[in-house]
Motif scaffolding. Structure first.
Motif, mmCIF file in Angstrom:
data_model
loop_
_atom_site.group_PDB
_atom_site.id
_atom_site.type_symbol
_atom_site.label_atom_id
_atom_site.label_comp_id
_atom_site.label_asym_id
_atom_site.label_seq_id
_atom_site.Cartn_x
_atom_site.Cartn_y
_atom_site.Cartn_z
ATOM 1 N N GLU A 37 36.015 29.290 28.946
ATOM 2 C CA GLU A 37 35.856 29.751 27.566
ATOM 3 C C GLU A 37 36.429 31.154 27.416
ATOM 4 O OE1 GLU A 37 31.839 30.103 26.007
ATOM 5 O OE2 GLU A 37 31.792 27.924 25.875
ATOM 6 N N ASP A 38 37.121 31.394 26.308
ATOM 7 C CA ASP A 38 37.660 32.727 26.055
ATOM 8 C C ASP A 38 36.727 33.440 25.080
ATOM 9 O OD1 ASP A 38 39.286 34.927 26.068
ATOM 10 O OD2 ASP A 38 40.695 34.117 24.593
ATOM 11 N N ASN A 39 35.698 34.093 25.632
ATOM 12 C CA ASN A 39 34.731 34.777 24.784
ATOM 13 C C ASN A 39 34.629 36.272 25.097
ATOM 14 O OD1 ASN A 39 33.492 34.485 27.222
ATOM 15 N ND2 ASN A 39 31.749 33.327 26.477
ATOM 16 N N GLY A 40 35.553 36.800 25.870
ATOM 17 C CA GLY A 40 35.586 38.227 26.150
ATOM 18 C C GLY A 40 34.668 38.681 27.270
ATOM 19 N N ILE A 41 33.894 37.778 27.838
ATOM 20 C CA ILE A 41 32.990 38.130 28.938
ATOM 21 C C ILE A 41 33.758 37.980 30.247
ATOM 22 C CG2 ILE A 41 30.848 37.528 30.121
ATOM 23 C CD1 ILE A 41 29.812 36.408 27.505
ATOM 24 N N PRO A 42 33.664 38.974 31.144
ATOM 25 C CA PRO A 42 34.336 38.843 32.441
ATOM 26 C C PRO A 42 33.803 37.630 33.212
ATOM 27 C CG PRO A 42 33.542 41.078 32.115
ATOM 28 C CD PRO A 42 32.996 40.260 31.001
ATOM 29 N N VAL A 43 34.638 37.036 34.023
ATOM 30 C CA VAL A 43 34.272 35.803 34.720
ATOM 31 C C VAL A 43 33.090 36.022 35.664
ATOM 32 C CG1 VAL A 43 35.877 36.049 36.656
ATOM 33 C CG2 VAL A 43 35.231 33.774 35.861
ATOM 34 N N HIS A 44 32.936 37.219 36.218
ATOM 35 C CA HIS A 44 31.836 37.453 37.143
ATOM 36 C C HIS A 44 30.500 37.634 36.426
ATOM 37 C CE1 HIS A 44 33.589 41.416 36.271
ATOM 38 N NE2 HIS A 44 32.358 41.857 36.310
ATOM 39 N N LEU A 45 30.488 37.644 35.100
ATOM 40 C CA LEU A 45 29.242 37.749 34.339
ATOM 41 C C LEU A 45 28.949 36.503 33.496
ATOM 42 C CD1 LEU A 45 29.495 41.435 33.119
ATOM 43 C CD2 LEU A 45 28.186 40.545 35.031
#
Length: 83
Positions: A37-45
């Motif tokens: 998903e492209d929601n602006g959250i970094p992948v590690h979070l």
């Protein structure tokens, strides 16, 4: 002694054979959708609360460790006063 080995052999067979009968739900497609998903959250979070907590604890320990190393380097670099 052989009796113990035979018992152990039966137990090991039993655990291996029962583990293969379980049906585990495949949740990989759900996780793939979540992480892609492209929601602006970094992948590690993106994993939720536990990921955020683990990230914050790791960053906190890193900062404290770095501060301690700098303090020790400063303490070692100062010569001790001779009496």
């Amino acid at each position: 002694m052989w009796r113990n080995l035979l018992g152990l052999r039966q137990i090991s067979r039993r655990t291996i054979s029962t583990a293969s009968r379980r049906r585990i739900e495949n949740r990989v497609p759900e996780k793939q959708k979540l992480f892609q998903e492209d929601n602006g959250i970094p992948v590690h979070l993106k994993g939720g609360l536990m990921d955020a907590l683990l990230y914050k604890v790791t960053m906190g320990l890193s900062v404290l460790g770095t501060a301690y190393v700098v303090y020790e380097l400063f303490a070692i670099s100062m010569p001790k006063k001779q009496k």
